[in-house]
Design a protein around this motif. Structure first.
Motif, mmCIF file in Angstrom:
data_model
loop_
_atom_site.group_PDB
_atom_site.id
_atom_site.type_symbol
_atom_site.label_atom_id
_atom_site.label_comp_id
_atom_site.label_asym_id
_atom_site.label_seq_id
_atom_site.Cartn_x
_atom_site.Cartn_y
_atom_site.Cartn_z
ATOM 1 N N PHE A 199 1.174 -1.194 -0.125
ATOM 2 C CA PHE A 199 -0.022 0.194 0.042
ATOM 3 C C PHE A 199 1.025 1.298 -0.163
ATOM 4 O O PHE A 199 0.667 2.498 0.704
ATOM 5 C CB PHE A 199 -0.897 0.064 1.594
ATOM 6 C CG PHE A 199 -1.436 1.698 1.331
ATOM 7 C CD1 PHE A 199 -2.677 1.613 0.253
ATOM 8 C CD2 PHE A 199 -2.356 2.187 2.379
ATOM 9 C CE1 PHE A 199 -3.174 3.001 0.222
ATOM 10 C CE2 PHE A 199 -3.279 2.611 2.853
ATOM 11 C CZ PHE A 199 -3.961 3.065 1.251
ATOM 12 N N THR A 200 1.562 1.368 -1.103
ATOM 13 C CA THR A 200 2.456 2.856 -1.081
ATOM 14 C C THR A 200 2.134 3.030 -2.429
ATOM 15 O O THR A 200 2.024 2.918 -3.447
ATOM 16 C CB THR A 200 3.872 1.656 -1.218
ATOM 17 O OG1 THR A 200 4.957 1.574 0.214
ATOM 18 C CG2 THR A 200 4.897 3.192 -1.360
ATOM 19 N N MET A 201 1.647 4.696 -2.559
ATOM 20 C CA MET A 201 1.569 4.980 -3.473
ATOM 21 C C MET A 201 2.464 6.821 -4.159
ATOM 22 O O MET A 201 3.681 6.787 -2.984
ATOM 23 C CB MET A 201 0.648 5.773 -3.540
ATOM 24 C CG MET A 201 -0.834 5.024 -3.309
ATOM 25 S SD MET A 201 -2.370 5.918 -2.661
ATOM 26 C CE MET A 201 -2.695 7.157 -4.480
ATOM 27 N N ILE A 202 2.960 6.502 -5.471
ATOM 28 C CA ILE A 202 3.644 8.100 -5.933
ATOM 29 C C ILE A 202 2.999 9.335 -5.444
ATOM 30 O O ILE A 202 2.053 9.101 -4.348
ATOM 31 C CB ILE A 202 2.921 7.769 -6.771
ATOM 32 C CG1 ILE A 202 2.152 8.334 -7.857
ATOM 33 C CG2 ILE A 202 4.367 7.077 -7.697
ATOM 34 C CD1 ILE A 202 2.538 8.852 -9.457
ATOM 35 N N GLY A 203 4.004 9.571 -4.645
ATOM 36 C CA GLY A 203 3.517 11.454 -3.458
ATOM 37 C C GLY A 203 3.983 11.130 -2.389
ATOM 38 O O GLY A 203 3.373 12.154 -1.463
ATOM 39 N N GLY A 204 3.510 9.566 -1.677
ATOM 40 C CA GLY A 204 3.306 9.690 -0.059
ATOM 41 C C GLY A 204 1.527 9.031 -0.254
ATOM 42 O O GLY A 204 1.373 9.415 0.848
ATOM 43 N N GLN A 205 0.826 9.047 -1.223
ATOM 44 C CA GLN A 205 -0.588 9.899 -0.917
ATOM 45 C C GLN A 205 -1.633 8.871 -0.251
ATOM 46 O O GLN A 205 -2.573 8.998 -0.071
ATOM 47 C CB GLN A 205 -1.264 9.977 -2.181
ATOM 48 C CG GLN A 205 -0.751 10.665 -3.583
ATOM 49 C CD GLN A 205 -1.520 12.081 -2.796
ATOM 50 O OE1 GLN A 205 -2.453 12.050 -2.885
ATOM 51 N NE2 GLN A 205 -0.634 13.295 -2.294
ATOM 52 N N GLU A 206 -0.791 7.585 -0.629
ATOM 53 C CA GLU A 206 -1.036 6.888 0.921
ATOM 54 C C GLU A 206 -1.681 7.161 2.720
ATOM 55 O O GLU A 206 -2.318 6.869 2.710
ATOM 56 C CB GLU A 206 -0.443 5.544 0.779
ATOM 57 C CG GLU A 206 0.926 5.709 1.717
ATOM 58 C CD GLU A 206 2.439 6.110 1.388
ATOM 59 O OE1 GLU A 206 3.122 6.530 1.344
ATOM 60 O OE2 GLU A 206 1.749 6.261 -0.572
ATOM 61 N N SER A 207 -0.329 8.124 2.373
ATOM 62 C CA SER A 207 -1.196 9.277 3.814
ATOM 63 C C SER A 207 -2.099 10.206 4.067
ATOM 64 O O SER A 207 -2.117 10.733 4.754
ATOM 65 C CB SER A 207 0.003 9.643 4.568
ATOM 66 O OG SER A 207 -0.264 10.838 3.672
ATOM 67 N N THR A 208 -3.403 10.561 2.685
ATOM 68 C CA THR A 208 -4.480 11.407 2.663
ATOM 69 C C THR A 208 -5.254 11.190 3.234
ATOM 70 O O THR A 208 -6.047 11.789 2.841
ATOM 71 C CB THR A 208 -4.045 11.475 1.174
ATOM 72 O OG1 THR A 208 -4.886 10.777 0.651
ATOM 73 C CG2 THR A 208 -3.027 12.326 0.842
ATOM 74 N N ARG A 209 -5.618 9.806 3.500
ATOM 75 C CA ARG A 209 -6.743 8.990 3.816
ATOM 76 C C ARG A 209 -6.471 9.029 5.789
ATOM 77 O O ARG A 209 -6.032 8.142 6.009
ATOM 78 C CB ARG A 209 -7.704 8.247 3.395
ATOM 79 C CG ARG A 209 -8.091 8.918 2.448
ATOM 80 C CD ARG A 209 -9.025 9.629 2.039
ATOM 81 N NE ARG A 209 -9.764 10.175 1.137
ATOM 82 C CZ ARG A 209 -10.892 11.081 1.082
ATOM 83 N NH1 ARG A 209 -10.919 11.981 2.269
ATOM 84 N NH2 ARG A 209 -11.798 11.368 0.156
ATOM 85 N N SER A 210 -7.105 9.073 6.356
ATOM 86 C CA SER A 210 -7.389 8.063 8.067
ATOM 87 C C SER A 210 -7.498 7.009 8.146
ATOM 88 O O SER A 210 -7.666 6.571 7.583
ATOM 89 C CB SER A 210 -7.915 8.991 8.594
ATOM 90 O OG SER A 210 -9.795 8.568 8.577
ATOM 91 N N THR A 211 -7.103 6.474 9.046
ATOM 92 C CA THR A 211 -7.349 5.008 9.670
ATOM 93 C C THR A 211 -8.537 4.840 9.577
ATOM 94 O O THR A 211 -9.012 4.370 9.218
ATOM 95 C CB THR A 211 -6.444 5.328 10.794
ATOM 96 O OG1 THR A 211 -5.126 5.222 11.106
ATOM 97 C CG2 THR A 211 -6.549 3.308 11.557
ATOM 98 N N LEU A 212 -9.356 5.497 10.662
ATOM 99 C CA LEU A 212 -11.044 5.437 10.099
ATOM 100 C C LEU A 212 -11.429 5.395 9.021
ATOM 101 O O LEU A 212 -12.316 4.309 8.801
ATOM 102 C CB LEU A 212 -11.730 6.227 11.126
ATOM 103 C CG LEU A 212 -11.514 6.184 13.134
ATOM 104 C CD1 LEU A 212 -12.135 7.404 13.289
ATOM 105 C CD2 LEU A 212 -11.649 4.924 13.071
ATOM 106 N N HIS A 213 -10.574 6.122 8.230
ATOM 107 C CA HIS A 213 -11.296 5.971 6.308
ATOM 108 C C HIS A 213 -10.854 5.227 6.289
ATOM 109 O O HIS A 213 -12.586 4.400 5.104
ATOM 110 C CB HIS A 213 -10.554 7.287 6.060
ATOM 111 C CG HIS A 213 -10.841 7.187 4.754
ATOM 112 N ND1 HIS A 213 -11.844 8.589 3.927
ATOM 113 C CD2 HIS A 213 -11.187 6.795 3.592
ATOM 114 C CE1 HIS A 213 -12.329 8.029 2.729
ATOM 115 N NE2 HIS A 213 -12.245 7.157 2.144
#
Length: 388
Positions: free
Chosen positions: A339-353
């Motif tokens: 679960f890795t995305m370019i630009g570090g976009q895997e971090s844009t949604r919360s754990t609850l999301h």
């Protein structure tokens, strides 16, 4: 039986037993709608790059995902915003993606459908740009896509939105570009909920007034236009525009909130589709299209309606972060090993999301292998401090 304990808003861990997925028979020959899935790209997590600054793409897995969509009879909308175009994916990498995908398409023969995004994203937006600057940028990308052998999706331009002074400026730019394309294109009207830099596109922040300008451009250039995709997340606006399209120009829904109704249509018409959510729910979409094509409308709704809460969650505001949910589902369903995305976009949604996404994906039958999905979810939540 796969089970997870997923966090909720009250701080607890709520057990969820994942359901056994239903089978999804697919017969592409039955489809009576044109359907393209805007496909994501798979990052290379082992590349020695600075992820926020330089994209690294796993080309094998990225192309394999397109093969998956084609196997289901879906078309591919390539190098679009679902592929993080303008959010980590540069024009240089977009062109390589287009070239590789066109090569894969040609290798399959005539059954694989694809269209490719051409825009101006290599031109930094500025109010100081001239319209000729924008036209030159569009021409560069359109020529590159055509040289690669691809059909064009003419993407909305941040640069044009930044420097246009009136609706006539949009008309001048689009008239010029459309006069030169070799084959009919798909116009893409991407709303500001997907990209805030496109606020006021077509020369007005009022969507209905903007629609008038867009329709004038479509009417003048109908012979060079296959259809228009609008992504405004409003069924009412899409239908209003659909009913005014010039003869021969079709509507591709980009509405990830209301797609079952818009694709099914009614006695007044229907939309075709170019959707990011069809990346995430491709088997369900293909099976629903099979049912619709056979006249089995109740079955169509039975398959597709349960996916709507999932889609609305993935595309909730800030909508531009929807790619995180799409890639998370691809990871859970085995299309990539991380679960890795370019630009570090895997971090844009919360754990609850992410937890709610799993619940809704399970309810929609969008987890193809519950045991695998559970095993893959656990390390993601462990990295966020939870044992699920």
């Amino acid at each position: 039986m796969a089970m997870l304990k997923l966090p909720d808003a009250q701080g607890g861990l709520v057990p969820l037993t994942l359901s056994t997925p239903k089978s999804h028979p697919v017969e592409p020959a039955a489809y009576n709608r044109k359907v393209l899935a805007a496909a994501h790209v798979v990052a290379d997590p082992l590349a020695d790059v600075d992820p926020w600054l330089e994209p690294a793409i796993d080309w094998d897995r990225t192309i394999a995902f397109r093969e998956h969509l084609w196997d289901l009879g879906l078309g591919v909308a390539e190098a679009m915003d679902t592929a993080q175009r303008g959010m980590g994916l540069t024009w240089e990498h977009s062109l390589e993606l287009i070239q590789r995908s066109v090569a894969a398409q040609k290798a399959r023969g005539g059954g694989a459908v694809m269209a490719c995004g051409a825009g101006t994203d290599h031109l930094p937006p500025s109010p100081d740009l001239s319209l000729d600057d924008v036209i030159a940028a569009y021409e560069e990308q359109c020529e590159a896509v055509e040289k690669a052998g691809g059909r064009i999706i003419l993407m909305a331009s941040r640069a044009l939105a930044a420097c246009a002074r009136s609706p006539d400026d949009y008309g001048m730019v689009y008239d010029r570009i459309l006069s030169k394309v070799a084959e009919p294109v798909i116009i893409h009207w991407l709303g500001e909920m997907f990209d805030p830099a496109l606020e006021g596109y077509w020369g007005s922040s009022d969507h209905m007034r903007a629609m008038d300008t867009c329709l004038d451009i479509l009417a003048r250039n109908a012979a060079k236009i296959d259809g228009i995709k609008i992504s405004l997340l409003s069924a009412e606006k899409e239908i209003a525009m659909r009913e005014r399209l010039p003869e021969g120009v079709i509507m591709y829904t980009g509405d990830d909130f209301n797609y079952p109704d818009l694709i099914e249509g009614d006695e007044r018409g229907y939309s075709h589709a170019l959707l990011g959510i069809f990346d995430a729910i491709a088997p369900q979409a293909a099976s629903a299209l099979t049912a619709l094509g056979k006249g089995e409308r109740a079955r169509y709704r039975e398959i597709l309606d349960p996916t709507v809460p999932l889609s609305r969650h993935i595309f909730k505001a800030p909508t531009r972060f929807y790619k995180t949910g799409v890639v998370f589902l691809a990871y859970l369903n085995g299309f990539q090993d991380h679960f890795t995305m370019i630009g570090g976009q895997e971090s844009t949604r919360s754990t609850l999301h992410l937890a709610e996404l799993i619940r809704l994906a399970d309810a929609a039958g969008a987890l193809s292998d519950p045991e695998r999905a559970a095993a893959r979810a656990r390390p993601v939540f462990a990295a966020r401090g939870l044992e699920v």
